[in-house]
Design an enzyme around this catalytic site. Structure first.
Site, PDB file in Angstrom:
ATOM      1  N   ASP B 392       5.382   2.289  19.632  1.00  0.00           N
ATOM      2  CA  ASP B 392       4.361   2.076  20.655  1.00  0.00           C
ATOM      3  C   ASP B 392       4.459   0.694  21.298  1.00  0.00           C
ATOM      4  O   ASP B 392       4.241   0.539  22.495  1.00  0.00           O
ATOM      5  CB  ASP B 392       2.966   2.229  20.044  1.00  0.00           C
ATOM      6  CG  ASP B 392       2.740   3.637  19.504  1.00  0.00           C
ATOM      7  OD1 ASP B 392       3.516   4.537  19.863  1.00  0.00           O
ATOM      8  OD2 ASP B 392       1.806   3.810  18.711  1.00  0.00           O
TER       9      ASP B 392
HETATM   10  N1  LIG Z   1      -1.472  -3.930  13.889  1.00  0.00           N
HETATM   11  C1  LIG Z   1      -2.646  -3.359  13.747  1.00  0.00           C
HETATM   12  O1  LIG Z   1      -3.624  -3.999  13.410  1.00  0.00           O
HETATM   13  C2  LIG Z   1      -2.800  -1.887  13.945  1.00  0.00           C
HETATM   14  C3  LIG Z   1      -3.796  -1.204  13.257  1.00  0.00           C
HETATM   15  C4  LIG Z   1      -3.897   0.155  13.446  1.00  0.00           C
HETATM   16  C5  LIG Z   1      -3.042   0.792  14.336  1.00  0.00           C
HETATM   17  N2  LIG Z   1      -2.119   0.129  15.027  1.00  0.00           N
HETATM   18  C6  LIG Z   1      -1.223   0.813  15.939  1.00  0.00           C
HETATM   19  O2  LIG Z   1       0.038   0.993  15.315  1.00  0.00           O
HETATM   20  C7  LIG Z   1       1.055   0.980  16.296  1.00  0.00           C
HETATM   21  C8  LIG Z   1       2.029  -0.082  15.936  1.00  0.00           C
HETATM   22  O3  LIG Z   1       3.203   0.055  16.692  1.00  0.00           O
HETATM   23  P1  LIG Z   1       4.599   0.020  16.017  1.00  0.00           P
HETATM   24  O4  LIG Z   1       5.593   0.073  17.092  1.00  0.00           O
HETATM   25  O5  LIG Z   1       4.645  -1.083  15.062  1.00  0.00           O
HETATM   26  O6  LIG Z   1       4.634   1.336  15.123  1.00  0.00           O
HETATM   27  P2  LIG Z   1       4.648   2.851  15.581  1.00  0.00           P
HETATM   28  O7  LIG Z   1       4.403   2.991  17.018  1.00  0.00           O
HETATM   29  O8  LIG Z   1       3.773   3.558  14.604  1.00  0.00           O
HETATM   30  O9  LIG Z   1       6.140   3.272  15.339  1.00  0.00           O
HETATM   31  C9  LIG Z   1       6.713   3.152  14.096  1.00  0.00           C
HETATM   32  C10 LIG Z   1       8.066   3.782  14.207  1.00  0.00           C
HETATM   33  O10 LIG Z   1       8.775   3.475  13.038  1.00  0.00           O
HETATM   34  C11 LIG Z   1       9.537   4.586  12.655  1.00  0.00           C
HETATM   35  N3  LIG Z   1       9.658   4.577  11.216  1.00  0.00           N
HETATM   36  C12 LIG Z   1       8.731   4.901  10.295  1.00  0.00           C
HETATM   37  N4  LIG Z   1       9.234   4.772   9.071  1.00  0.00           N
HETATM   38  C13 LIG Z   1      10.508   4.373   9.213  1.00  0.00           C
HETATM   39  C14 LIG Z   1      11.547   4.097   8.302  1.00  0.00           C
HETATM   40  N5  LIG Z   1      11.377   4.174   6.981  1.00  0.00           N
HETATM   41  N6  LIG Z   1      12.752   3.707   8.795  1.00  0.00           N
HETATM   42  C15 LIG Z   1      12.935   3.622  10.118  1.00  0.00           C
HETATM   43  N7  LIG Z   1      11.984   3.876  11.024  1.00  0.00           N
HETATM   44  C16 LIG Z   1      10.774   4.253  10.572  1.00  0.00           C
HETATM   45  C17 LIG Z   1       8.822   5.800  13.158  1.00  0.00           C
HETATM   46  O11 LIG Z   1       9.765   6.720  13.680  1.00  0.00           O
HETATM   47  P3  LIG Z   1      10.395   7.828  12.726  1.00  0.00           P
HETATM   48  O12 LIG Z   1       9.248   8.542  12.103  1.00  0.00           O
HETATM   49  O13 LIG Z   1      11.244   8.620  13.635  1.00  0.00           O
HETATM   50  O14 LIG Z   1      11.178   7.089  11.737  1.00  0.00           O
HETATM   51  C18 LIG Z   1       7.967   5.267  14.299  1.00  0.00           C
HETATM   52  O15 LIG Z   1       8.444   5.668  15.545  1.00  0.00           O
HETATM   53  C19 LIG Z   1       0.416   0.715  17.623  1.00  0.00           C
HETATM   54  O16 LIG Z   1       0.160   1.902  18.258  1.00  0.00           O
HETATM   55  C20 LIG Z   1      -0.896   0.074  17.207  1.00  0.00           C
HETATM   56  O17 LIG Z   1      -1.900   0.244  18.154  1.00  0.00           O
HETATM   57  C21 LIG Z   1      -1.952  -1.215  14.801  1.00  0.00           C
END
Ligand SMILES: NC(=O)c1ccc[n+]([C@@H]2O[C@H](COP(=O)([O-])OP(=O)(O)OC[C@H]3O[C@@H](n4cnc5c(N)ncnc54)[C@H](OP(=O)(O)O)[C@@H]3O)[C@@H](O)[C@H]2O)c1
Ligand SMILES: NC(=O)c1ccc[n+]([C@@H]2O[C@H](COP(=O)([O-])OP(=O)(O)OC[C@H]3O[C@@H](n4cnc5c(N)ncnc54)[C@H](OP(=O)(O)O)[C@@H]3O)[C@@H](O)[C@H]2O)c1
Ligand SMILES: NC(=O)c1ccc[n+]([C@@H]2O[C@H](COP(=O)([O-])OP(=O)(O)OC[C@H]3O[C@@H](n4cnc5c(N)ncnc54)[C@H](O)[C@@H]3O)[C@@H](O)[C@H]2O)c1
Ligand SMILES: NC(=O)c1ccc[n+]([C@@H]2O[C@H](COP(=O)([O-])OP(=O)(O)OC[C@H]3O[C@@H](n4cnc5c(N)ncnc54)[C@H](O)[C@@H]3O)[C@@H](O)[C@H]2O)c1
Lengths: 92, 469, 368, 469, 92, 368
Positions: B392
């Site tokens: 994201d």
């Molecule tokens: N930081 C905060 O406080 C917080 C709190 C709550 C929510 N959020 C939300 O979380 C999101 C964070 O964004 P982000 O880009 O960090 O994470 P993300 O959008 O959740 O993407 C994580 C990516 O990592 C991949 N992944 C998961 N496990 C993996 C592994 N073992 N090896 C390789 N790839 C792996 C997944 O794809 P695959 O499944 O294909 O591997 C996924 O596409 C945002 O939408 C944010 O709003 C953040």
């Protein structure tokens, strides 16, 4: 006959060497390596010289001269470009 | 005596060539390799030239000078054109071998029929076939690479292609057998020409079905053929130097193409036999944006060549607990003088500061961490953006896709980097559950797999520098 | 439009709603910022810093409220503060309307447009305004420090000439924002950390911090809307209590953070379970303000039972005023910029963020 | 046809020998190496035997059977006696070469004088000198190793030794030249005998000044000589298989002895020339123990082969900030199913818990840490104790050296492990300022260098799997 | 003459191969490697067979037979002991 | 021989000289252990645990002292305690004789053989008895926790939706045992740590913990005997003060631990230097008990000057009673076993350890 077998022997041994030596080349050097082996493969120059410079009919010698020119081009450009590429590997 | 000199020269030249290839193993010694190669060639040329049989020198000088005149400018092509140049060069090499073979044959035919023993004639035929197919094959390859307009870049295939190609080769070989059996018959010269013609044709046919992506491998195989034709020439002339140098060349070309095929996930036999059958499919998928996969080897190379790498970690790095591997990667890259920055998105992961916790655990210095606002202006200068399990936070849809749940969230501009390498396990979306066009962008390459495993492999590549076993 | 930042009046509130840095940024975007004298002092932000950032320091609260179009606060306004509010002005703070009915009624009566950031939807584009997250981050961190300071043992394992000190075993109950930060902090200090939560999605998040997740098989759906937890059925709750009690036996430090929005905090540790713990153990109950996750918790007091120390700290973020204020200021200014257009307040009740956070407007109470 | 068969057999045998040596690179493939070697030998023997010139078979069968009868028991010697056995075997090899050379010479002398060309005669002389010096040299080496009572184990030196040794060799070679020039003179046979005698003598003289510690290197050199004598035999008989196999053997013996010299910090030329001049000094010091260095490659292999590795970190790990590298090593080893334990001494480092702080930073699980009292009983089962910048805490002097400042301190019993690998930068002592005999123990190998760098190299080896550069 | 040069050529190439192949051997395998090369160096058996089995005077053939016996001992014990040592490298 | 462990009487002393675990070990080596009722309670060691380990619980101190051949204490004995001592008995505790002249005189008068482990030589074989090291370890750790709990900011760097929190900059002055542990702990929490000490050997040790060493070129020899520091010349001291003041300007947290055995702690931070620090900064002065490294330190009190908080905690190890006691018990039992042979006290004054630690014997004061 005898000599041909020596040739085959030599061929087999040289192949082993080639296989052994190249296996360890770093990927970084593939391109220069190709240019280098390209230059070395122009060793056909040896044959071209023999044909061009020998006491043979003109037609034959013309073929040889063309071959010699072609090989020589390879040698010159092959080594030069390899060197050029390698120069760029010098690190800061 | 001259014979002994020739032999010593041959041994010396052989040794120099071997050292030349050996030194090529390591960038540190690679430039010695050129010196050794040049010296070997010089020894070989001079020793041959000074043999008593060589009586005409004028043409030799002329041809050599001409070779220099053409060779020097050829060596100054821009680096992007190096593959074409190498292919062209192979064409010259093949031509030379083919011509010498032809000369030898007609010399035998017209002057010394006794010399056309079965062995020698076989060798001549092999030399000529290999030489001329290398000649036209390399020309075609060079043309494809140079994007010459009347050579189609994309693989050209048609039904029955395999049969036609193999047929041509079989006929050429069969004719060769005929010539070997009847080397001096009245029609042998004609048959020989036919062989030459078929070899020329086969070279063209061989390359037509191969696409641009496989060209480097093909060039390497053509190199191998050029080497083998030199071996054949050596057999014809009874010259051991030709045999060894040719064999070195042939085997190294072979190994190199096998390595490259493996690195590019291509079947070696497909490439070897002109892509009979399968390669077409992968290449022809056309316009719809596709996920492009990169191999670990390729990715390692990309990273190695970069001068600024921006790592963008996300929740996936945390899930995989890949932080220590990331640190190893960081060490490997910085060791090479590459600048590595970690771009930390404010909401990467699942808790505030998630990435910080992990990167601190792995002892990545704070100075290597950059905030989103700071790094974004620099992204266009970034050679490789390495996205590790982030989704994201690098989704360009946040910029314009009004309906999207992430619309309006500032993102890290990974898409603006020169190349993007993205590690994730699948094509599944991230937290927000929406697709990410970054992954199918032209300059993005996926590394599918668990982040810890993938980065471990990358580190291994960078540390060990490959190796086959 | 003038933005007023009064000094917080609640006891023990050391945070301030705007820091000089953020005040300066608001100033640059065309808003005039007024700050009450000494508003930032407890958080180490001096008046000069505000002035240097372009804000005007106002000597008294009354004057400030009178001049301000929007008042930014941390705590809900006291009766007196509501009275100071100008009619028609706006006010931003953090409170659960249900827990501050008096103030809400007074604000409505005074036709103040009041926003509570506690009601912010947990959506992506609201993340920059999410005070619950930012303050929970501080709370989770600080809870571990309190526990470590109160514990009779060191957290990390140390092999020394005077014997080997075993690492502390820390259990975090409820792994939301605060819980995750607590896990991270305890792990940093070298403790062996495990965590429990009813939402199954949390397992991966806990493990992504290198801690162990304790898994209780729950058949019912424990995750409600917006990623929050729901209350459990009685049967499941009983199983949960037994499960936790079992794990408490060999735990040295417990941090509890479980919460259900708008409800009393779920009970996770009964008095009996405390009895099963080793003397010298410590419980830090972050849910003390909403009733406590531990039966014995007393808000703001230290309770010792069977040698187990139970802390129920109130308002932890206020004890880290510098960084808590910094984050709060960023959150509140993001919100402010969201609800203003060209220097004036523009209320678009079609917008989820505005709609959800607005407690009173034009004399009406919009959130009960 | 038989000729062609012989040639093909020779090529096949050569290839098999090459693979045999190549497979020996890696414990995983090493047993194929034996299969390849045996096959190669079988091919060579059969192809020779079935040549039409071989007309008497009885003796051949007899000799082969006798060879088996003696060879099988010889292969069952205890492993501690393997070096002696190898030396003895070299003696046999040298003897065989010497005898064949002698036979060839007298065959030429008595039956086919024309065959004694300068080239062949030179080859015969070389073969005979190399063969017989290998014979007696190897016998001497075997005797020294077996501690036969009438061969002095310790190096025997006397003034003018160099002159005598070189003199003997020079005379032998000079006589050889005489025989080459007059291969068939009436007295040539006598001269030939004299050469044999001098070679026998030289073999003895060569080994006398070399001490037991250098024996493995010497054996390797003798192996090289045996190979060279086979090459010479190949020249005599015009047999290319002998030439290649002999060359493989000669070069591998050479390389091996160079590598061993390097690993043992010996000058190769000293050992090569029978310690002329300087080796006496190093060796003559007699009992005093020496620091033995191990290469990173060797250390990696040792670790790979282990099933229990105990890492003993000390202050040096902290100084080098090597903890993250140590974790990588831990990962590499555990990945291979090797059990890795960290033995933490209570006062390792410079503050209480120093090692804990660092290992926790690198996320080594607590479960991998073991206290001194727990690990000590297990140390004898430990295959490799890897001492990383620890010194005082593994100093056995603490157990008995009453005067020592560390006397009475409990230590980690690294010295009881089967093998000890110790990483430190120099031969300097640790905090307490006293020498540590652990480092010069028989089963201890040093890896000198900064701990971070050395472990990084180790990890690279384990990850990348070798390569020389 | 010609053939001798082939021999030299072969010798040089084989030496390169030997150098290349052995460089990478692990220290663990030094001892078995020595036994193995020891066995391979007994290739002199080829010469011994030629001398023993040829149509030569008895004295010569006796020398050959002794040499053959010696080489054979080497081959047998060399390979066997190498194998014995290598068996011990099997992993758990 | 009977070993007595009374309950500590000093105010705020929560440690106990022997833990059940170690008491059990002593029991196995043939010594009878008597423990006063409730002796270990404050450190979470219950009387039952001692009994289970084979010790006898004695209800009152008087009875305990009467029966004991050797009394093990943490703090120096009070007047009352000395009076309770049996003539000819032995006593082990930790104190500087120069700072406890009364007690020493009383002990000598009562012909008690008293040992102070504070006088233990810093030699390798005494490491297992080294209470200064073990208690300094606890103090260094705890000092950082106190500082972190008191600071208005978080220690680690966090990049969040509410802005980026800069990591705390921690400066440790004096990198002996306590200082090194403080460095390690602060780094664990994610702070950016630098340290300063006058002994040049310390640089490597500081760097071995991943912290930065601040280097002041000193020409004189600052390392005295036994690895301890010496007092500096006035000129060097002046340079040192200026150097430190310079670095304090951008420091958030200072932990000072500098000490010179038997002397007043060196002054490292003047009131002026505190004035140069940022408001909200925190100083924890571990040398408070020996006069303080900071001019403004008041032992056991929190001082705020210019917004800078200066803590001068007393007896920090006692605030981590469980682990501190565990280490102390190991130390003291190692010492006890060193001076006993076959169950009786054997004093060999040729032995460095015995000689250096023995303060009074046979009515004589051996250390002034
Ligand atoms: N930081 C905060 O406080 C917080 C709190 C709550 C929510 N959020 C939300 O979380 C999101 C964070 O964004 P982000 O880009 O960090 O994470 P993300 O959008 O959740 O993407 C994580 C990516 O990592 C991949 N992944 C998961 N496990 C993996 C592994 N073992 N090896 C390789 N790839 C792996 C997944 O794809 P695959 O499944 O294909 O591997 C996924 O596409 C945002 O939408 C944010 O709003 C953040
Ligand atoms: N733990 C404590 O509380 C404490 C406190 C004070 C003193 N001590 C004393 O400190 C000692 C601790 O024993 P130890 O075995 O841990 O340490 P040590 O005896 O001091 O030995 C450390 C070794 O590490 C090597 N080394 C240093 N830097 C290195 C680097 N960058 N890379 C590789 N090697 C390096 C040194 O050899 P090179 O120089 O050759 O590299 C040295 O031999 C004991 O004597 C103990 O009594 C301990
Ligand atoms: N989308 C976003 O931008 C965003 C931003 C911040 C937080 N969030 C999400 O919001 C959610 C709530 O976070 P929060 O910290 O505010 O939660 P919270 O404070 O409401 O609750 C804390 C934790 O207690 C747990 N809990 C409730 N009942 C329990 C019980 N009986 N036993 C054990 N645990 C129990 C909850 O599951 C939650 O994890 C999380 O999923 C978080 O990821 C989303
Ligand atoms: N050999 C052993 O077994 C052993 C065991 C424990 C400690 N030690 C050593 O004992 C020594 C003292 O340790 P400690 O913690 O008890 O010391 P300490 O408590 O006496 O002093 C603490 C630190 O303050 C420093 N200091 C003194 N004056 C200073 C000044 N003016 N400015 C800055 N710093 C100043 C000292 O150098 C010391 O590092 C250390 O070298 C330690 O390694 C040795």
């Amino acid at each position: 006959m005898n000599d041909y077998w020596s040739m085959v022997f030599v061929f087999v041994l040289a192949t082993f060497i080639g296989l052994g030596v190249i296996r360890r080349v770093s990927r970084l050097l593939y391109t220069p390596l190709m240019s280098l082996t390209n230059a070395i493969s122009a060793i056909a120059v040896v044959g071209s010289i023999a044909v061009t410079g020998g006491e043979y009919p003109k037609a034959i010698r013309v073929l040889g001269a063309i071959a010699l020119f072609a090989s020589m081009t390879n040698i010159v450009s092959g080594f030069l470009i390899t060197d050029r590429m390698l120069k760029m590997f010098k690190k800061q | 005596m001259t014979y002994a000199v020739a032999q010593v020269a041959a041994i010396l030249a052989t040794a120099l060539f071997i050292f030349s290839l050996y030194w090529m193993n390591d960038p540190k010694t690679a430039r010695h390799a050129v010196v050794a190669g040049v010296s070997g060639m010089l020894v070989a040329v001079l020793a041959t030239w000074f043999q008593p049989e060589i009586v005409h020198h004028g043409w030799i000088v002329l041809a050599i000078v001409a070779g220099f005149i053409v060779g020097i400018p050829l060596s100054l092509v821009p680096l992007t054109a190096v593959p074409q140049r190498t292919a062209l060069s192979h064409a010259f090499g093949g031509l030379a071998a083919g011509l010498v073979g032809t000369a030898e044959y007609f010399l035998g035919l017209t002057e010394h029929p006794a010399q056309l023993t079965a062995f020698r004639t076989s060798a001549i035929v092999a030399e000529v076939i290999l030489g001329f197919l290398t000649f036209t094959g390399s020309l075609m390859a060079a043309g494809k690479l140079q994007e010459v307009k009347w050579i189609p870049q994309r693989p050209v295939t048609y039904p029955g292609q395999n049969v036609v190609n193999i047929g041509v080769l079989v006929i050429a070989v069969a004719l060769g057998v005929v010539v070997v059996v009847h080397p001096t018959a009245a029609w042998s010269g004609q048959v020989f020409y036919a062989i030459v013609g078929l070899a020329v044709l086969f070279g063209v046919l061989l390359i037509i079905p191969i696409g641009g992506a496989d060209m480097p491998t093909v060039i390497s195989i053509l190199n191998s053929y050029a080497g083998l034709s030199a071996v054949a020439m050596g057999f014809v002339l009874g010259n051991k130097l030709l045999v060894t140098a040719g064999a070195l060349d042939g085997s190294s070309g072979l190994i190199l193409s096998i390595i490259m095929c493996r690195a590019m996930n291509r079947s070696f036999t497909n490439v070897l036999f002109g892509a009979f059958g399968t390669v077409q499919k992968t290449v022809a998928t056309g316009e719809q944006k596709a996920w492009k996969q990169e191999t670990v080897e390729g990715a390692a190379q990309l990273l190695e060549q970069a001068s600024l790498v921006v790592v963008i970690p996300g929740y996936g790095m945390a899930v995989a607990q890949a932080q220590h591997r990331v640190r190893e990667l960081y060490d490997q890259l910085t060791k090479r003088g590459i600048t590595v920055k970690f771009a930390i998105h404010p909401v990467a992961g699942r808790m505030p500061g998630h990435m910080n916790v992990l990167l601190a655990e792995a002892n990545i210095p704070y100075s290597a961490l950059v905030e989103m606002d700071e790094i974004n202006p620099d992204m266009p200068q970034c050679d490789v953006a390495l996205v590790i399990g982030a989704n994201d936070v690098v989704n360009p849809a946040a910029r314009y896709a009004k309906g999207s749940p992430i619309y309006g969230m500032p993102i890290i501009d990974a898409d603006k980097a020169k190349t993007v390498l993205a590690i994730k396990r699948s094509k599944n979306p991230g937290f927000a559950g929406i697709d990410n066009e970054l992954y199918v962008q032209d300059n993005t390459w996926m590394l599918f797999g668990d982040a810890k495993a993938v980065i471990g492999e990358l580190v291994k590549q960078l540390a060990g520098g490959g190796g086959l076993h | 439009m003038k933005i007023g930042v009064p000094k917080e009046t609640a006891a023990d509130e050391r945070r301030v709603a705007l820091t000089p840095d953020v005040a300066g940024r608001l100033g640059k975007s065309g808003l005039a910022v007024l700050v009450e004298r000494g508003a930032g002092e407890a958080a180490s932000f001096g008046d000069e810093a505000y002035q240097a950032a372009g804000a005007t320091v106002v000597p008294a609260a009354a004057a400030l409220f009178r001049q301000s179009d929007v008042v930014l606060k941390v705590q809900p306004p006291s009766r007196g503060e509501v009275r100071l509010c100008r009619e028609g002005a706006a006010l931003v703070a953090v409170f659960q309307p249900s827990a501050a009915r008096d103030a809400v009624a007074a604000l409505a009566a005074r036709k103040v447009t009041a926003f509570s950031l506690a009601l912010l939807p947990r959506i992506t584009r609201a993340q920059a305004m999410d005070v619950l997250s930012s303050q929970a981050t501080v709370a989770g961190y600080k809870a571990v420090l309190l526990a470590a300071a109160a514990a009779g043992r060191l957290f990390p394992m140390l092999v020394t000439a005077a014997g080997t000190l075993a690492p502390a075993r820390v259990l975090v109950l409820g792994a939301g924002v605060a819980g995750l930060q607590a896990i991270a902090t305890a792990r940093r200090l070298g403790a062996v950390v495990s965590a429990f939560d009813v939402r199954p999605a949390v397992q991966e998040q806990v493990e992504s911090l290198g801690a162990k997740f304790l898994r209780l098989e729950i058949t019912e759906q424990a995750e409600g809307s917006g990623g929050y937890a729901k209350e459990l059925s009685e049967e499941t709750h009983r199983r949960e209590l037994a499960f936790i009690a079992q794990h408490l036996k060999d735990t040295d430090v417990v941090i509890t953070t479980a919460a259900i929005p708008g409800k009393r905090a779920p009970l996770l540790i009964t008095a009996g379970a405390v009895g099963g713990m080793k003397p010298g153990s410590v419980i830090v109950d972050l849910a003390a303000e909403t009733g406590g996750n531990c039966e014995l918790t007393k808000l703001g007091r230290d309770v010792v039972r069977n040698g187990v120390l139970i802390l129920g700290p109130a308002n932890l973020p206020s004890t880290v005023p510098y960084h808590a204020s910094q984050m709060y200021a960023r959150n509140v200014s993001s919100f402010l910029l969201h609800v203003t257009r060209d220097g004036t307040l523009v209320l678009d009740f079609d917008d989820e963020i505005t709609r959800d956070t607005c407690v009173t407007h034009a004399g009406e109470v919009r959130k009960p």
